[in-house]
Design a protein around this motif. Sequence first.
Motif, PDB file in Angstrom:
ATOM      1  N   GLN A 199     -21.482   7.770  -6.818  1.00 57.45           N
ATOM      2  CA  GLN A 199     -21.644   7.545  -5.378  1.00 57.45           C
ATOM      3  C   GLN A 199     -22.355   8.699  -4.695  1.00 57.45           C
ATOM      4  O   GLN A 199     -22.858   8.549  -3.594  1.00 57.45           O
ATOM      5  CB  GLN A 199     -20.283   7.335  -4.712  1.00 57.45           C
ATOM      6  CG  GLN A 199     -19.663   5.990  -5.039  1.00 57.45           C
ATOM      7  CD  GLN A 199     -18.319   5.811  -4.359  1.00 57.45           C
ATOM      8  OE1 GLN A 199     -17.673   6.765  -3.933  1.00 57.45           O
ATOM      9  NE2 GLN A 199     -17.883   4.568  -4.281  1.00 57.45           N
ATOM     10  N   GLY A 216      -6.778   2.692  -6.704  1.00 60.33           N
ATOM     11  CA  GLY A 216      -7.763   2.434  -5.672  1.00 60.33           C
ATOM     12  C   GLY A 216      -7.852   3.586  -4.701  1.00 60.33           C
ATOM     13  O   GLY A 216      -6.919   4.384  -4.570  1.00 60.33           O
ATOM     14  N   HIS A 217      -8.996   3.662  -4.069  1.00 61.45           N
ATOM     15  CA  HIS A 217      -9.244   4.650  -3.016  1.00 61.45           C
ATOM     16  C   HIS A 217     -10.381   4.111  -2.171  1.00 61.45           C
ATOM     17  O   HIS A 217     -11.452   3.786  -2.694  1.00 61.45           O
ATOM     18  CB  HIS A 217      -9.610   6.010  -3.609  1.00 61.45           C
ATOM     19  CG  HIS A 217     -10.106   6.980  -2.591  1.00 61.45           C
ATOM     20  ND1 HIS A 217      -9.330   7.410  -1.555  1.00 61.45           N
ATOM     21  CD2 HIS A 217     -11.298   7.581  -2.445  1.00 61.45           C
ATOM     22  CE1 HIS A 217     -10.037   8.259  -0.817  1.00 61.45           C
ATOM     23  NE2 HIS A 217     -11.241   8.367  -1.340  1.00 61.45           N
ATOM     24  N   GLU A 218     -10.110   3.968  -0.871  1.00 60.09           N
ATOM     25  CA  GLU A 218     -11.093   3.421   0.065  1.00 60.09           C
ATOM     26  C   GLU A 218     -11.638   2.096  -0.451  1.00 60.09           C
ATOM     27  O   GLU A 218     -10.874   1.174  -0.663  1.00 60.09           O
ATOM     28  CB  GLU A 218     -12.174   4.447   0.370  1.00 60.09           C
ATOM     29  CG  GLU A 218     -11.621   5.664   1.090  1.00 60.09           C
ATOM     30  CD  GLU A 218     -12.665   6.727   1.359  1.00 60.09           C
ATOM     31  OE1 GLU A 218     -13.820   6.580   0.924  1.00 60.09           O
ATOM     32  OE2 GLU A 218     -12.305   7.715   2.019  1.00 60.09           O
ATOM     33  N   ASP A 219     -12.946   1.983  -0.725  1.00 59.13           N
ATOM     34  CA  ASP A 219     -13.508   0.705  -1.156  1.00 59.13           C
ATOM     35  C   ASP A 219     -13.662   0.593  -2.671  1.00 59.13           C
ATOM     36  O   ASP A 219     -14.335  -0.296  -3.166  1.00 59.13           O
ATOM     37  CB  ASP A 219     -14.858   0.460  -0.477  1.00 59.13           C
ATOM     38  CG  ASP A 219     -15.925   1.457  -0.911  1.00 59.13           C
ATOM     39  OD1 ASP A 219     -15.571   2.501  -1.490  1.00 59.13           O
ATOM     40  OD2 ASP A 219     -17.109   1.191  -0.669  1.00 59.13           O
ATOM     41  N   LEU A 220     -13.014   1.478  -3.415  1.00 58.75           N
ATOM     42  CA  LEU A 220     -13.113   1.490  -4.873  1.00 58.75           C
ATOM     43  C   LEU A 220     -11.770   1.102  -5.478  1.00 58.75           C
ATOM     44  O   LEU A 220     -10.727   1.618  -5.071  1.00 58.75           O
ATOM     45  CB  LEU A 220     -13.503   2.890  -5.360  1.00 58.75           C
ATOM     46  CG  LEU A 220     -13.512   3.110  -6.861  1.00 58.75           C
ATOM     47  CD1 LEU A 220     -14.608   2.269  -7.510  1.00 58.75           C
ATOM     48  CD2 LEU A 220     -13.712   4.580  -7.170  1.00 58.75           C
ATOM     49  N   ALA A 221     -11.803   0.194  -6.436  1.00 62.31           N
ATOM     50  CA  ALA A 221     -10.607  -0.171  -7.194  1.00 62.31           C
ATOM     51  C   ALA A 221     -10.996  -0.259  -8.661  1.00 62.31           C
ATOM     52  O   ALA A 221     -12.119  -0.639  -8.996  1.00 62.31           O
ATOM     53  CB  ALA A 221     -10.045  -1.498  -6.719  1.00 62.31           C
ATOM     54  N   GLN A 253     -17.035   8.447  -8.619  1.00 67.69           N
ATOM     55  CA  GLN A 253     -17.291   9.385  -7.524  1.00 67.69           C
ATOM     56  C   GLN A 253     -18.644  10.082  -7.721  1.00 67.69           C
ATOM     57  O   GLN A 253     -19.412  10.226  -6.781  1.00 67.69           O
ATOM     58  CB  GLN A 253     -16.179  10.431  -7.433  1.00 67.69           C
ATOM     59  CG  GLN A 253     -16.322  11.355  -6.252  1.00 67.69           C
ATOM     60  CD  GLN A 253     -15.157  12.332  -6.159  1.00 67.69           C
ATOM     61  OE1 GLN A 253     -14.547  12.680  -7.169  1.00 67.69           O
ATOM     62  NE2 GLN A 253     -14.866  12.770  -4.966  1.00 67.69           N
ATOM     63  N   THR A 278      -5.304   9.797  -0.339  1.00 66.24           N
ATOM     64  CA  THR A 278      -5.250   8.393   0.047  1.00 66.24           C
ATOM     65  C   THR A 278      -5.295   7.447  -1.155  1.00 66.24           C
ATOM     66  O   THR A 278      -5.306   6.237  -0.990  1.00 66.24           O
ATOM     67  CB  THR A 278      -6.401   8.050   1.000  1.00 66.24           C
ATOM     68  OG1 THR A 278      -7.625   8.413   0.370  1.00 66.24           O
ATOM     69  CG2 THR A 278      -6.249   8.775   2.319  1.00 66.24           C
ATOM     70  N   ARG A 314       0.839  -1.203   0.000  1.00 64.22           N
ATOM     71  CA  ARG A 314       0.000   0.000   0.000  1.00 64.22           C
ATOM     72  C   ARG A 314       0.878   1.259   0.000  1.00 64.22           C
ATOM     73  O   ARG A 314       0.612   2.220  -0.723  1.00 64.22           O
ATOM     74  CB  ARG A 314      -0.930  -0.018   1.206  1.00 64.22           C
ATOM     75  CG  ARG A 314      -2.072   0.963   1.121  1.00 64.22           C
ATOM     76  CD  ARG A 314      -3.058   0.797   2.285  1.00 64.22           C
ATOM     77  NE  ARG A 314      -3.723  -0.507   2.255  1.00 64.22           N
ATOM     78  CZ  ARG A 314      -3.514  -1.485   3.127  1.00 64.22           C
ATOM     79  NH1 ARG A 314      -2.668  -1.349   4.122  1.00 64.22           N
ATOM     80  NH2 ARG A 314      -4.170  -2.631   3.025  1.00 64.22           N
TER      81      ARG A 314
END
Length: 109
Positions: free
Chosen positions: A108, A73-78, A105, A48, A29
């Motif tokens: 969401q 990726g970012h948080e729960d998105l890849a 984004q 992030t 990561r």
Amino acid sequence: MSPVLVLDGGSPSPGSRPALSAGDATNLRALMREVVATGHLSDLTPDTAVGKTGTAEYGTENPPRTHSWVIAGHEDLAAAVFVEDGDLGSITGTPIMLKVLEAAQTAQQ
């Protein structure tokens, strides 16, 4: 980690490869974050986001032809972008990845 060849749309059998250790996951990561923070994916935000670019040369031409890719990726998105006969991953794939992430984004919200 050793790669596992998966044929015909199958999946690796359970237990056929060890899980990534917590330490290795943290290191991976951090390395992927550096690609965004100081590398070829510096156009990605937020702070992030993680990612990696790549290029695969093929054929006998000089210079060889290339396929390029970007994963991010970012948080729960890849997301992954693959460009057949593209330029470098950062040149061809990054603008496409930005559009993919912006669309995700927006969806969401």
